[in-house]
Design an enzyme around this catalytic site. Structure first.
Site, PDB file in Angstrom:
ATOM      1  N   ARG A  51      -7.768   6.661   7.149  1.00 32.24           N
ATOM      2  CA  ARG A  51      -9.063   6.570   6.492  1.00 32.24           C
ATOM      3  C   ARG A  51      -9.166   5.225   5.770  1.00 32.24           C
ATOM      4  NH1 ARG A  51      -7.503   5.905   1.975  1.00 32.24           N
ATOM      5  NH2 ARG A  51      -9.603   5.437   1.299  1.00 32.24           N
ATOM      6  N   ALA A  53     -12.196   1.970   5.437  1.00 33.05           N
ATOM      7  CA  ALA A  53     -12.925   1.232   6.474  1.00 33.05           C
ATOM      8  C   ALA A  53     -12.047   0.278   7.305  1.00 33.05           C
ATOM      9  CB  ALA A  53     -14.098   0.497   5.827  1.00 33.05           C
ATOM     10  N   ARG A  96     -16.275   8.337  13.405  1.00 29.61           N
ATOM     11  CA  ARG A  96     -16.884   8.415  12.066  1.00 29.61           C
ATOM     12  C   ARG A  96     -18.083   7.457  12.042  1.00 29.61           C
ATOM     13  NH1 ARG A  96     -13.112   8.436   6.882  1.00 29.61           N
ATOM     14  NH2 ARG A  96     -14.980   9.371   6.000  1.00 29.61           N
ATOM     15  N   GLN A 202      -9.492  10.890  -3.168  1.00 36.47           N
ATOM     16  CA  GLN A 202      -8.710   9.720  -2.734  1.00 36.47           C
ATOM     17  C   GLN A 202      -8.224   8.906  -3.935  1.00 36.47           C
ATOM     18  OE1 GLN A 202     -11.647  10.668  -1.441  1.00 36.47           O
ATOM     19  NE2 GLN A 202     -11.909  10.046   0.677  1.00 36.47           N
ATOM     20  N   ASP A 243     -17.842   0.424   2.808  1.00 38.84           N
ATOM     21  CA  ASP A 243     -17.758   0.889   4.193  1.00 38.84           C
ATOM     22  C   ASP A 243     -18.758   0.175   5.088  1.00 38.84           C
ATOM     23  OD1 ASP A 243     -16.695   3.185   2.416  1.00 38.84           O
ATOM     24  OD2 ASP A 243     -15.877   3.505   4.421  1.00 38.84           O
TER      25      ASP A 243
HETATM   26  O1  MRU Z   1     -13.872   8.608   3.481  1.00 36.43           O
HETATM   27  P1  MRU Z   1     -12.897   7.483   3.273  1.00 36.43           P
HETATM   28  O2  MRU Z   1     -11.696   7.862   2.484  1.00 36.43           O
HETATM   29  O3  MRU Z   1     -12.556   6.785   4.576  1.00 36.43           O
HETATM   30  O4  MRU Z   1     -13.722   6.462   2.404  1.00 36.43           O
HETATM   31  C1  MRU Z   1     -13.109   5.295   1.967  1.00 36.43           C
HETATM   32  C2  MRU Z   1     -13.939   4.507   1.063  1.00 36.43           C
HETATM   33  O5  MRU Z   1     -15.075   4.807   0.757  1.00 36.43           O
HETATM   34  C3  MRU Z   1     -13.339   3.223   0.630  1.00 36.43           C
HETATM   35  O6  MRU Z   1     -13.656   2.926  -0.683  1.00 36.43           O
HETATM   36  C4  MRU Z   1     -13.894   2.143   1.579  1.00 36.43           C
HETATM   37  O7  MRU Z   1     -13.594   2.482   2.922  1.00 36.43           O
HETATM   38  C5  MRU Z   1     -13.361   0.836   1.325  1.00 36.43           C
HETATM   39  S1  MRU Z   1     -11.726   0.742   1.896  1.00 36.43           S
HETATM   40  C6  MRU Z   1     -11.068  -0.777   1.749  1.00 36.43           C
END
Ligand code: MRU
Length: 351
Positions: A51, A53, A96, A202, A243
């Site tokens: 997970r 981005a 996703r 997270q 993202d």
């Molecule tokens: O749903 P996730 O855990 O993939 O979401 C991650 C986020 O929103 C992060 O803050 C974003 O991807 C930036 S990661 C460098």
């Protein structure tokens, strides 16, 4: 303690498969999982074994290599191989919807396929090399983001972050947490407040783990607490990841980021977004066009497998929200810090 970010790679190509940290098990267990087929990669992205981005971008690129290896065994002619592989690449990109790094990295692999002059074996090799290149570039980019970002961190600052934009959301080092790491290397009096980040936590499960392992003083707070601490003057800046960022600077990030940005504006706390240029999607003019992932009701109704609400209550669970550009002090990229007017600064840097 040894530095977490230099010890691990969140995702890595090994021989003929992709090896990744299983993030669904953190923080209780730190285990790797080997992903050996394209469908396994699709599922790993969808179920958030991987997970963040930039990490899912690299996962998408590896997924295309895995499909290429599978199709190589099917005795197809070159044209059939290319046609089927491009379809599989498009499929991986749908695992996703919000993080544009996934579509960006898959597009890079599709360019390798369509531009290649090689036979099937050669295409597979070229895809593998490109997957590894994207993987290594990610860490270099994050270090540059970290170094630019560190320049705007006040001495002794307490930095609030939301979700996890760290080593575990990327191949290594992190974007928002890359800024924290670079700032901390210059000034060990830096501290972090980490939002828990419901529903999937997270911030609690991943951000606190990687920061405390690096010896960076970290305080976990629940999502509703940020304005309380801003009012008390206990937070000096906010840095989050993204993202997808639209051409006007509107930035999608984990649900709850927008609330933090509003609180920061009200309390005059600078609010920065740290992201690679691959997160900026100039094909969309504003955040209105960003597709927001809808996730399962169980993420909200349950914590660690235990129900926390009336079983029949209604649930809505958007995974992300969009912070309007006027709430963003700066967008920290590998090419420097973009400032308003974002339409102009983004167009210049992406030209
Ligand atoms: O749903 P996730 O855990 O993939 O979401 C991650 C986020 O929103 C992060 O803050 C974003 O991807 C930036 S990661 C460098």
């Amino acid at each position: 303690m040894a530095e977490f970010h230099s010890k691990i790679k969140t995702i890595e190509w090994v021989d003929n498969y992709s090896k990744m940290v299983d993030q669904t098990l953190l923080p209780e267990r730190f285990e790797y999982v080997n992903i050996k087929t394209g469908q396994e990669m699709f599922d790993a992205i969808k179920t958030m074994i991987v997970r963040g981005a930039p990490a899912i971008g690299v996962a998408g690129a590896h997924g295309v290599v895995l499909y290429a290896q599978e199709l190589e065994k099917e005795n197809l002619n070159r044209d059939e191989f290319v046609k089927k592989l491009l379809q599989k690449a498009d499929y991986i990109a749908t695992s996703r919807p919000t993080a544009v790094n996934l579509m960006w990295a898959v597009k890079k692999q599709k360019e390798v396929i369509t531009n290649s002059k090689s036979d099937i074996k050669g295409i597979v090799q070229e895809l593998k090399q490109n997957g590894i290149k994207l993987e290594n570039e990610d860490i270099e980019i994050n270090k540059k983001i970290g170094d630019y970002g560190a320049q705007v961190v006040p001495k002794g600052a307490t930095i609030l972050t939301h979700c996890n934009a760290g080593a575990l959301a990327t191949v290594g080092y992190g974007t928002a947490l890359g800024v924290v790491r670079s700032a901390f290397a210059n000034d060990p009096t830096i501290k972090v407040f980490a939002d828990e980040t419901r529903p999937r936590q997270q911030g609690a499960r991943i951000t606190t783990l990687e920061l405390t392992m690096d010896g960076i003083p970290t305080t976990l707070i629940t999502d509703g607490m940020c304005s309380y601490f801003m009012k008390k003057g206990m937070i000096n800046m906010v840095v989050v990841g993204a993202d997808r960022i639209a051409a006007n600077g509107d930035a999608a990030n984990k649900i709850g980021t927008y609330t933090v940005a509003i609180a920061a504006k009200y309390h005059n706390v600078p609010f920065y977004v740290a992201a690679p240029l691959s997160t900026i999607d100039t094909s969309i003019s504003s955040g209105e066009d960003i597709v927001i992932e809808e996730r399962s009701r169980e993420e909200v109704t349950h914590i660690n497998g235990k129900i926390i609400c009336a079983p029949d209550v209604n649930i809505i669970n958007p995974g992300f929200d969009v912070t309007p550009h006027e709430l963003i002090t700066g967008i920290i990229t590998e090419k420097g810090i973009l400032r308003p007017d974002y339409k102009k600064s983004i167009a210049e840097v992406k030209a």
